[in-house]
Design a protein around this motif. Sequence first.
Motif, short mmCIF file in Angstrom:
data_model
loop_
_atom_site.label_atom_id
_atom_site.label_comp_id
_atom_site.label_asym_id
_atom_site.label_seq_id
_atom_site.Cartn_x
_atom_site.Cartn_y
_atom_site.Cartn_z
N GLN B 60 0.97 -1.44 -0.17
CA GLN B 60 -0.20 0.05 0.00
C GLN B 60 0.88 1.39 -0.12
N LEU B 61 1.87 1.23 0.80
CA LEU B 61 2.77 2.25 0.92
C LEU B 61 3.64 2.62 -0.47
N LEU B 62 3.82 1.36 -1.11
CA LEU B 62 4.46 1.51 -2.26
C LEU B 62 3.44 2.18 -3.27
N MET B 63 2.48 1.87 -3.55
CA MET B 63 1.26 2.27 -4.51
C MET B 63 0.97 3.75 -3.94
N ALA B 64 1.33 3.95 -3.01
CA ALA B 64 0.96 5.61 -2.46
C ALA B 64 2.04 6.37 -3.17
N LEU B 65 3.32 6.02 -2.84
CA LEU B 65 4.34 6.70 -3.49
C LEU B 65 4.25 6.62 -5.17
N MET B 66 3.95 5.58 -5.68
CA MET B 66 3.93 5.51 -7.11
C MET B 66 2.72 6.23 -7.75
N ASP B 67 1.42 6.49 -6.79
CA ASP B 67 0.08 6.77 -7.61
C ASP B 67 0.41 8.24 -8.21
N PRO B 68 1.05 9.34 -7.70
CA PRO B 68 1.06 10.49 -8.36
C PRO B 68 1.97 10.44 -9.66
N VAL B 69 3.08 9.56 -9.71
CA VAL B 69 3.89 9.33 -10.84
C VAL B 69 3.21 8.74 -11.74
N GLN B 70 2.37 7.87 -11.31
CA GLN B 70 1.61 6.89 -12.37
C GLN B 70 0.54 7.84 -13.15
N ARG B 71 -0.07 8.61 -12.19
CA ARG B 71 -1.06 9.40 -12.96
C ARG B 71 -0.29 10.56 -13.81
N GLU B 72 1.09 10.85 -13.58
CA GLU B 72 1.59 11.95 -14.51
C GLU B 72 2.07 11.33 -15.80
N ILE B 73 2.54 9.76 -15.63
CA ILE B 73 3.01 9.28 -16.75
C ILE B 73 1.96 9.03 -17.60
N GLY B 74 0.74 8.88 -16.81
CA GLY B 74 -0.62 8.46 -17.85
C GLY B 74 -1.16 9.75 -18.63
#
Lengths: 195, 195
Positions: B60-74
């Motif tokens: 969960q912690l990893l996905m919280a870190l990833m979330d903004p970057v994933q949205r930006e890459i999207g």
Amino acid sequence: MNTTVADTAALPMATRRRLLIAAMSLFNQYGFAGTSLQMIADELGLTKAAIYYHFRTRDQLLMALMDPVQREIGSVVDAAEAQRGARARAEAMLAGYASVVARNRALTAVTTFDPSVRGVLRNHPLWNALIDRQLALLGATQQGTQATLYATMVLTGMAGAASTAPADLDDDALCRQLIDAGRRTLDLRGPTPKR
Amino acid sequence: MNTTVADTAALPMATRRRLLIAAMSLFNQYGFAGTSLQMIADELGLTKAAIYYHFRTRDQLLMALMDPVQREIGSVVDAAEAQRGARARAEAMLAGYASVVARNRALTAVTTFDPSVRGVLRNHPLWNALIDRQLALLGATQQGTQATLYATMVLTGMAGAASTAPADLDDDALCRQLIDAGRRTLDLRGPTPKR
């Protein structure tokens, strides 16, 4: 008689080899830090004592995996540094590195990218020195502060491409494609040296 | 009164942020698999219960870190796919990706290279689809089977170069150098499209 002796002598070596192969596969799957000696023992149906007979620690196992590749990279670096001219040195380093990573795809993924592996390697002065020498060779034809960036891009990019290359792409073909991509990045194409 | 309410409300968020920053630093040092929630708690002088208040699991912690970057890459991928022509799409993807990794160097190292992180991300269809779309965009101007290899080389190479870039190289300068290196690798230089 001879056969029996040879078979007996071969047994521990075979286990050692199976151990290294299983470890590499688990390192790739769970990371070095996420793989315990117990997991490796379980994977092979061995006791932990059987592992200890070969390797006292996980670090030792990692270094045993790294050792042949480190020596091979060392030879490539030595040969590249003996070339005359920045371009010839960069070309030699590029071709040698491409060949090593194309033939060691699984290990390349572990040694180049796993943060916990880099933590172990950081404590090995010889390995650190080798990386610096590779970067210097690959960046030799580049100007200024970008030299290291281009060289890092080539080293990590080739490692990334090699470690995710399709299994049915043979080592020679992969090696050629990696060299081609690396030469583009380093602007080494064309018959005449540009710098 | 308002101030007090705001301060109280801000506290958990500040802890969450500190948690994410500490986790990223530990992931980079020991790998995702080598970092326990307990280690993150110890790093911040918190109890494990305090961590659990924010994140039930390490994933969960990893996905919280990833979330903004994933949205930006999207967003970058969406915008690149909307471009007309293979070259414009590759250029847009390259520039967008360079900007994201230059501004997220530590996280880039974790998400691109840590095998245990890739294990978690592999279970996220959205992330896998995003990687495939990035590779297709970057390889759009390349011919044949090498397209994916070149694209992978650019993605991993830029990530490797960004995550090891000197701290005193500012994001804009790093971004420009990454784009330049990526354009070389993908043969995108020069004013006239070659293909």
